[in-house]
Design a protein around this motif. Structure first.
Motif, PDB file in Angstrom:
ATOM      1  N   ASP A 186       1.049  -1.590   0.027  1.00 23.83           N
ATOM      2  CA  ASP A 186      -0.038   0.129   0.242  1.00 23.83           C
ATOM      3  C   ASP A 186       0.799   1.208  -0.358  1.00 23.83           C
ATOM      4  OD1 ASP A 186       1.006   0.243   2.301  1.00 23.83           O
ATOM      5  OD2 ASP A 186      -0.785  -0.224   3.853  1.00 23.83           O
ATOM      6  N   GLY A 187       1.857   1.217   0.056  1.00 24.63           N
ATOM      7  CA  GLY A 187       2.685   2.362  -0.181  1.00 24.63           C
ATOM      8  C   GLY A 187       3.688   2.394   1.171  1.00 24.63           C
ATOM      9  N   GLY A 188       3.268   2.130   2.628  1.00 22.25           N
ATOM     10  CA  GLY A 188       3.656   1.915   3.341  1.00 22.25           C
ATOM     11  C   GLY A 188       3.582   3.435   4.454  1.00 22.25           C
ATOM     12  N   GLY A 189       3.532   3.441   5.628  1.00 22.38           N
ATOM     13  CA  GLY A 189       3.423   3.930   6.957  1.00 22.38           C
ATOM     14  C   GLY A 189       3.074   3.503   7.301  1.00 22.38           C
ATOM     15  N   ALA A 190       1.833   4.113   8.942  1.00 18.38           N
ATOM     16  CA  ALA A 190       1.329   2.952   9.713  1.00 18.38           C
ATOM     17  C   ALA A 190       0.347   3.845   9.191  1.00 18.38           C
ATOM     18  CB  ALA A 190       1.841   3.481  11.167  1.00 18.38           C
ATOM     19  N   ASN A 191      -1.238   2.923   8.866  1.00 23.67           N
ATOM     20  CA  ASN A 191      -2.258   3.374   9.011  1.00 23.67           C
ATOM     21  C   ASN A 191      -2.840   3.670   7.850  1.00 23.67           C
ATOM     22  OD1 ASN A 191      -2.985   2.889  12.378  1.00 23.67           O
ATOM     23  ND2 ASN A 191      -1.598   4.775  11.923  1.00 23.67           N
ATOM     24  N   ASP A 192      -1.558   3.270   6.255  1.00 23.17           N
ATOM     25  CA  ASP A 192      -1.870   3.480   5.231  1.00 23.17           C
ATOM     26  C   ASP A 192      -2.436   4.857   4.878  1.00 23.17           C
ATOM     27  OD1 ASP A 192      -3.309   3.176   2.164  1.00 23.17           O
ATOM     28  OD2 ASP A 192      -5.027   2.816   3.433  1.00 23.17           O
ATOM     29  N   PRO A 193      -1.394   6.107   5.250  1.00 22.09           N
ATOM     30  CA  PRO A 193      -2.275   7.481   5.316  1.00 22.09           C
ATOM     31  C   PRO A 193      -2.159   8.070   4.478  1.00 22.09           C
ATOM     32  CG  PRO A 193       0.194   6.558   5.934  1.00 22.09           C
ATOM     33  CD  PRO A 193      -0.272   5.881   5.590  1.00 22.09           C
ATOM     34  N   GLU A 194      -2.257   7.618   3.106  1.00 19.71           N
ATOM     35  CA  GLU A 194      -2.093   7.387   2.049  1.00 19.71           C
ATOM     36  C   GLU A 194      -3.937   7.370   0.866  1.00 19.71           C
ATOM     37  OE1 GLU A 194      -1.114  10.356   0.199  1.00 19.71           O
ATOM     38  OE2 GLU A 194       1.167  10.252   2.290  1.00 19.71           O
ATOM     39  N   LYS A 195      -4.225   6.557   2.370  1.00 18.62           N
ATOM     40  CA  LYS A 195      -5.153   6.302   1.893  1.00 18.62           C
ATOM     41  C   LYS A 195      -5.312   5.123   0.332  1.00 18.62           C
ATOM     42  CE  LYS A 195      -7.728   7.260   5.657  1.00 18.62           C
ATOM     43  NZ  LYS A 195      -6.956   5.910   6.646  1.00 18.62           N
ATOM     44  N   ASN A 196      -4.186   4.245  -0.204  1.00 16.95           N
ATOM     45  CA  ASN A 196      -3.595   3.947  -1.280  1.00 16.95           C
ATOM     46  C   ASN A 196      -4.723   2.584  -1.322  1.00 16.95           C
ATOM     47  OD1 ASN A 196      -1.962   5.256  -2.349  1.00 16.95           O
ATOM     48  ND2 ASN A 196      -0.333   5.421  -1.084  1.00 16.95           N
ATOM     49  N   GLY A 197      -5.069   1.548  -0.583  1.00 19.29           N
ATOM     50  CA  GLY A 197      -5.691   0.825   0.040  1.00 19.29           C
ATOM     51  C   GLY A 197      -6.716   0.713  -0.644  1.00 19.29           C
ATOM     52  N   VAL A 268      -9.382 -14.361 -12.142  1.00 21.18           N
ATOM     53  CA  VAL A 268      -8.954 -12.874 -13.000  1.00 21.18           C
ATOM     54  C   VAL A 268     -10.756 -12.739 -11.865  1.00 21.18           C
ATOM     55  CG1 VAL A 268      -8.350 -14.505 -14.627  1.00 21.18           C
ATOM     56  CG2 VAL A 268     -11.272 -14.916 -14.141  1.00 21.18           C
ATOM     57  N   ASN A 269     -11.529 -12.660 -11.497  1.00 21.84           N
ATOM     58  CA  ASN A 269     -12.411 -11.758 -11.126  1.00 21.84           C
ATOM     59  C   ASN A 269     -11.946 -10.710 -10.043  1.00 21.84           C
ATOM     60  OD1 ASN A 269     -14.479 -13.026 -12.964  1.00 21.84           O
ATOM     61  ND2 ASN A 269     -15.302 -14.838 -11.086  1.00 21.84           N
ATOM     62  N   LYS A 270     -12.579  -9.726 -10.883  1.00 19.99           N
ATOM     63  CA  LYS A 270     -11.679  -8.502  -9.191  1.00 19.99           C
ATOM     64  C   LYS A 270     -12.050  -8.559  -8.271  1.00 19.99           C
ATOM     65  CE  LYS A 270     -10.718  -4.765 -12.403  1.00 19.99           C
ATOM     66  NZ  LYS A 270     -10.552  -3.730 -12.899  1.00 19.99           N
ATOM     67  N   SER A 271     -11.457  -8.089  -7.248  1.00 16.29           N
ATOM     68  CA  SER A 271     -11.495  -8.235  -6.080  1.00 16.29           C
ATOM     69  C   SER A 271     -11.589  -7.321  -4.576  1.00 16.29           C
ATOM     70  CB  SER A 271     -11.477  -9.544  -4.889  1.00 16.29           C
ATOM     71  OG  SER A 271     -10.554 -10.029  -5.289  1.00 16.29           O
ATOM     72  N   ASN A 272     -12.173  -6.669  -3.380  1.00 13.32           N
ATOM     73  CA  ASN A 272     -11.770  -5.903  -3.081  1.00 13.32           C
ATOM     74  C   ASN A 272     -10.906  -6.533  -1.396  1.00 13.32           C
ATOM     75  OD1 ASN A 272     -11.233  -3.946  -1.225  1.00 13.32           O
ATOM     76  ND2 ASN A 272     -12.787  -2.481  -2.013  1.00 13.32           N
ATOM     77  N   LEU A 273      -9.886  -6.457  -1.452  1.00 14.59           N
ATOM     78  CA  LEU A 273      -9.908  -7.382   0.663  1.00 14.59           C
ATOM     79  C   LEU A 273     -10.361  -6.058   1.151  1.00 14.59           C
ATOM     80  CD1 LEU A 273      -9.454  -9.692  -0.879  1.00 14.59           C
ATOM     81  CD2 LEU A 273      -8.163  -8.108  -2.516  1.00 14.59           C
ATOM     82  N   GLY A 274     -10.203  -5.037   1.169  1.00  8.36           N
ATOM     83  CA  GLY A 274     -10.995  -4.664   2.535  1.00  8.36           C
ATOM     84  C   GLY A 274      -9.638  -3.018   3.267  1.00  8.36           C
ATOM     85  N   TRP A 275      -8.900  -3.849   3.368  1.00  7.69           N
ATOM     86  CA  TRP A 275      -8.044  -3.056   3.724  1.00  7.69           C
ATOM     87  C   TRP A 275      -7.136  -0.950   3.002  1.00  7.69           C
ATOM     88  CZ3 TRP A 275      -5.226  -2.197   7.923  1.00  7.69           C
ATOM     89  CH2 TRP A 275      -4.170  -1.311   7.873  1.00  7.69           C
ATOM     90  N   SER A 276      -8.254  -0.376   4.431  1.00  5.95           N
ATOM     91  CA  SER A 276      -7.622  -0.153   5.228  1.00  5.95           C
ATOM     92  C   SER A 276      -8.742   0.173   5.984  1.00  5.95           C
ATOM     93  CB  SER A 276      -6.334   1.098   5.034  1.00  5.95           C
ATOM     94  OG  SER A 276      -6.924   2.048   5.358  1.00  5.95           O
ATOM     95  N   GLU A 277      -9.955   0.054   5.012  1.00  5.45           N
ATOM     96  CA  GLU A 277     -11.186  -0.185   6.155  1.00  5.45           C
ATOM     97  C   GLU A 277     -11.700  -1.037   7.529  1.00  5.45           C
ATOM     98  OE1 GLU A 277     -13.927   1.644   5.469  1.00  5.45           O
ATOM     99  OE2 GLU A 277     -11.918   3.460   4.827  1.00  5.45           O
ATOM    100  N   LYS A 278     -10.836  -2.511   6.908  1.00  3.65           N
ATOM    101  CA  LYS A 278     -10.674  -3.496   7.735  1.00  3.65           C
ATOM    102  C   LYS A 278      -9.595  -4.162   7.684  1.00  3.65           C
ATOM    103  CE  LYS A 278     -13.283  -7.107   4.646  1.00  3.65           C
ATOM    104  NZ  LYS A 278     -12.142  -8.683   5.641  1.00  3.65           N
ATOM    105  N   GLU A 279      -9.179  -4.946   8.921  1.00  4.56           N
ATOM    106  CA  GLU A 279      -8.291  -5.948   8.782  1.00  4.56           C
ATOM    107  C   GLU A 279      -8.779  -7.206   9.070  1.00  4.56           C
ATOM    108  OE1 GLU A 279      -3.453  -5.757  11.047  1.00  4.56           O
ATOM    109  OE2 GLU A 279      -5.518  -4.992  11.906  1.00  4.56           O
ATOM    110  N   GLY A 280      -8.251  -7.880   9.333  1.00  2.00           N
ATOM    111  CA  GLY A 280      -8.956  -9.060   8.793  1.00  2.00           C
ATOM    112  C   GLY A 280     -10.316  -9.348   9.104  1.00  2.00           C
ATOM    113  N   PHE A 281     -11.233  -9.819   9.830  1.00  3.48           N
ATOM    114  CA  PHE A 281     -12.776  -9.782   9.930  1.00  3.48           C
ATOM    115  C   PHE A 281     -13.593  -8.313   9.971  1.00  3.48           C
ATOM    116  CE2 PHE A 281     -11.695 -14.975  10.241  1.00  3.48           C
ATOM    117  CZ  PHE A 281     -12.489 -15.276   8.747  1.00  3.48           C
TER     118      PHE A 281
END
Length: 401
Positions: A186-197, A268-281
Motif C-alpha cells: 500500500d506504499g507504507g507508513g502506519a494506518n495507510d496514511p495515503e488511503k491507497n488500499g 481473474v475476477n476482481k475483488s476488494n480485500l478491504g484494507w484499510s477499512e478493515k483488518e481481518g474480519f
C-alpha cells in the motif's frame, strides 16, 4: 542445527523493528523466536546451506531444471548439487537502505528457452539519507548461455512510486502464456496514511495482472471498470501469493496491529480485500483495540479465509505456496508460516468444504519465504540466510535438528 550467536540475534531484533512493520507506529512487535526446528508428524529439518544474505524466493529454471534463488541483497544463485553458484549480482541497482527494500521478486519469461529473459521486481537504488524512499521497478534482463545475468541488457518496464520506504510487496508470479501477477504493497507508513488500499485507480495495495511480450508490459483487462492493470485491491503488504490447482489465488497479506490474514479469491475476477477499512474480519480504526473488534458488515469486501493474531510470539505472516507434497498433506494445501515465531501451518480443505489449518510445528524464527526444489524438495528460507529442507524421518525421535 541452525546456530545463531547472541550478537547476531541482537542485530536481527534491532533490524526487525522496521521489518514488515509500520514506520512511525507505536505498536511493539514480539521479539523474533530462535528455537530449534521441532516438527510433528515425523518431519525433520536438514540445514542445506549456512547463513549468508537473505534468500526468500526460488523458481525452477524451465530449461536446465535447476533451482534459482533470489536474495534481498540483489544476489541470484543457482543450486547445483551441494553448492550455490552465483548467477548474478544486482546490488548496484537494488536499494537496501531499509529492511523491506531489495530484490523482491523474479520470474522466468514464458518463452525462456528462446528469449533467455528474466523478469525482475526490485526497489531501485536511492539515497539512504532522510526518508530513503525509492520506487518499485519491474524490469527484464537477459541470461547468457553460461547462466549469468547480463546487467547491460536490463530494460525497465514499469515503475511504481513509493511514498514511504516500507510495504513494497514485489512478488512476481508467472501464469504461462506471457501472463503474470505482480503484488504491490500500500506504499507504507502506519494506518495507510495515503488511503491507497481503497484507491482502485493507483497500483499501490494491489495485485497487478499484465502480459509481457517483446520487451513491453501491457494490461490484459479492459479499462471499463477502472485501472486495467488492477486485478485485486484493498491489500496492505502482499509479501507472497500463489495459484492453486483450480485457478484460485492465495494471498498472504501482512497485518498491522491485530490480524495476519490469508485471502482466497478467484484468479481473474476482481475483488476488494478491504484494507484499510478493515483488518481481518473487523473494521479497522487507528489505535483500535484487538479485543472485541467490530465485525465488518460491508458486503463489498471479500473476507479472508483464515486469520491469526499476535499471540504465542506471532507477529507477521510469511506467505508460502500451494503444495501437494504428501509429507505434509495428503490432499494438498497452502503452506505458510510466521516470521517471528517460526510456526508453520498448512491450510487444507476440511469438513463441509471449509478451509482448516493444521499446525505442523516450529522451524525457528525469522522465516522470510518458502521454496520447492526441482525434485519436490520442501525448502524454508530465513532472514539470517540459512536454507533448510523439510523431509519425513523414519521415526518421530529424529525430528529435532
Amino acid at each position: 542445527m541452525r546456530v545463531t550467536t547472541t550478537i547476531l540475534i541482537l542485530l536481527i531484533i534491532s533490524l526487525f523493528s522496521g521489518c514488515f512493520s509500520d514506520d512511525g507506529d507505536d505498536f511493539d512487535w514480539a521479539d523474533p523466536q530462535t528455537t530449534e526446528c521441532n516438527l510433528g508428524n515425523n518431519l525433520t529439518c536438514t540445514n542445506l546451506f549456512p547463513g549468508a544474505g537473505t534468500p526468500h524466493h526460488s523458481e525452477v529454471n524451465p530449461q536446465t531444471n535447476e533451482l534459482w534463488i533470489i536474495y534481498l541483497s540483489g544476489m541470484v544463485k543457482i543450486w547445483q548439487d551441494d553448492e550455490l553458484i552465483q548467477a548474478g549480482d544486482l546490488s548496484e541497482i537494488v536499494n537496501r537502505c531499509h529492511t523491506e527494500q531489495g530484490l523482491l521478486g523474479f520470474a522466468f519469461d514464458a518463452n525462456y528457452n528462446s528469449s533467455k529473459q528474466l523478469l525482475l521486481s526490485y526497489v531501485e537504488k536511492g539515497s539512504c539519507e532522510g526518508a530513503n524512499t525509492a520506487d518499485l521497478v519491474l524490469a527484464s534482463v537477459v541470461v547468457t548461455d553460461d547462466d549469468m545475468i547480463n546487467l547491460d541488457s536490463l530494460i525497465v518496464l514499469k515503475t511504481v512510486e513509493q511514498p514511504y520506504r516500507n510495504h513494497n510487496g514485489g512478488h512476481l508470479h508467472g501464469l504461462g502464456n506471457g501472463e503474470y501477477l505482480w503484488g504491490i504493497g500500500d506504499g507504507g507508513g502506519a494506518n495507510d496514511p495515503e488511503k491507497n488500499g481503497q484507491n482502485s485507480e493507483n497500483l499501490l495495495g494491489t495485485i497487478v495482472y499484465f502480459q509481457y511480450s517483446n520487451d513491453e508490459v501491457n494490461p490484459i483487462m479492459d479499462s471499463e471498470n477502472g485501472n486495467p492493470y488492477i486485478l485485486h485491491y484493498g491489500l496492505r503488504n502482499p509479501w507472497k501469493f500463489d495459484v492453486g490447482p483450480n485457478e484460485e489465488l492465495w494471498i498472504a497479506d501482512v497485518g498491522q496491529n491485530c490480524w495476519e490474514e490469508i485471502n482466497l479469491v478467484n484468479l481473474v475476477n476482481k475483488s476488494n480485500l478491504g484494507w484499510s477499512e478493515k483488518e481481518g474480519f473487523s473494521d479497522f480504526s487507528e489505535g483500535g483495540s484487538c479485543e472485541g473488534g467490530v465485525l465488518s458488515e460491508n458486503n463489498e469486501f471479500t473476507d479472508p479465509v483464515f486469520v491469526y493474531g499476535h499471540n504465542d510470539g506471532n507477529c507477521s505472516i510469511t506467505g508460502g505456496f500451494w503444495t501437494e507434497n504428501t509429507i505434509i498433506s495428503d490432499q494438498g494445501g497452502y503452506l505458510f508460516g510466521d516470521f517471528c515465531s517460526g510456526s508453520l501451518w498448512i491450510l487444507s480443505n476440511g469438513v463441509n468444504h471449509t478451509w482448516e489449518e493444521t499446525y505442523l510445528g516450529n522451524v525457528g524464527g525469522l522465516i522470510v519465504g518458502f521454496g520447492e526444489g526441482a525434485n519436490g524438495e520442501l525448502l524454508v528460507f530465513f532472514w539470517t540466510g540459512e536454507i533448510i529442507q523439510i523431509t519425513q524421518s523414519a521415526s518421530a525421535d529424529s525430528n529435532i535438528v
